[in-house]
Design a protein around this motif. Sequence first.
Motif: not given
Length: 71
Positions: A1-20
């Motif tokens: 699975x790849x992360x969505x490209x749209x940052x508003x839907x979770x495609x950014x590294x900032x989002x990824x670290x926030x989830x962690x």
Amino acid sequence: MNAPLNPSKGGSLKWAWRIIDIRRARGQVDEHQIEYALNAIEAVHGRRPIHGSPTYAFDDEERLRVKVGPR
């Protein structure tokens, strides 16, 4: 699975670290969100968490959070 490209839907590294971070704080994060976040971090940095780490810790995490890796 790849992360969505749209940052508003979770495609950014900032989002990824926030989830962690949310997961580490015992927030409500489902396994699919964690996998998307880990895949996004791996896609940029080529790294996965330390094997067996219950908090998804990375070696040199501070550096990974500020460093832009290869695309």
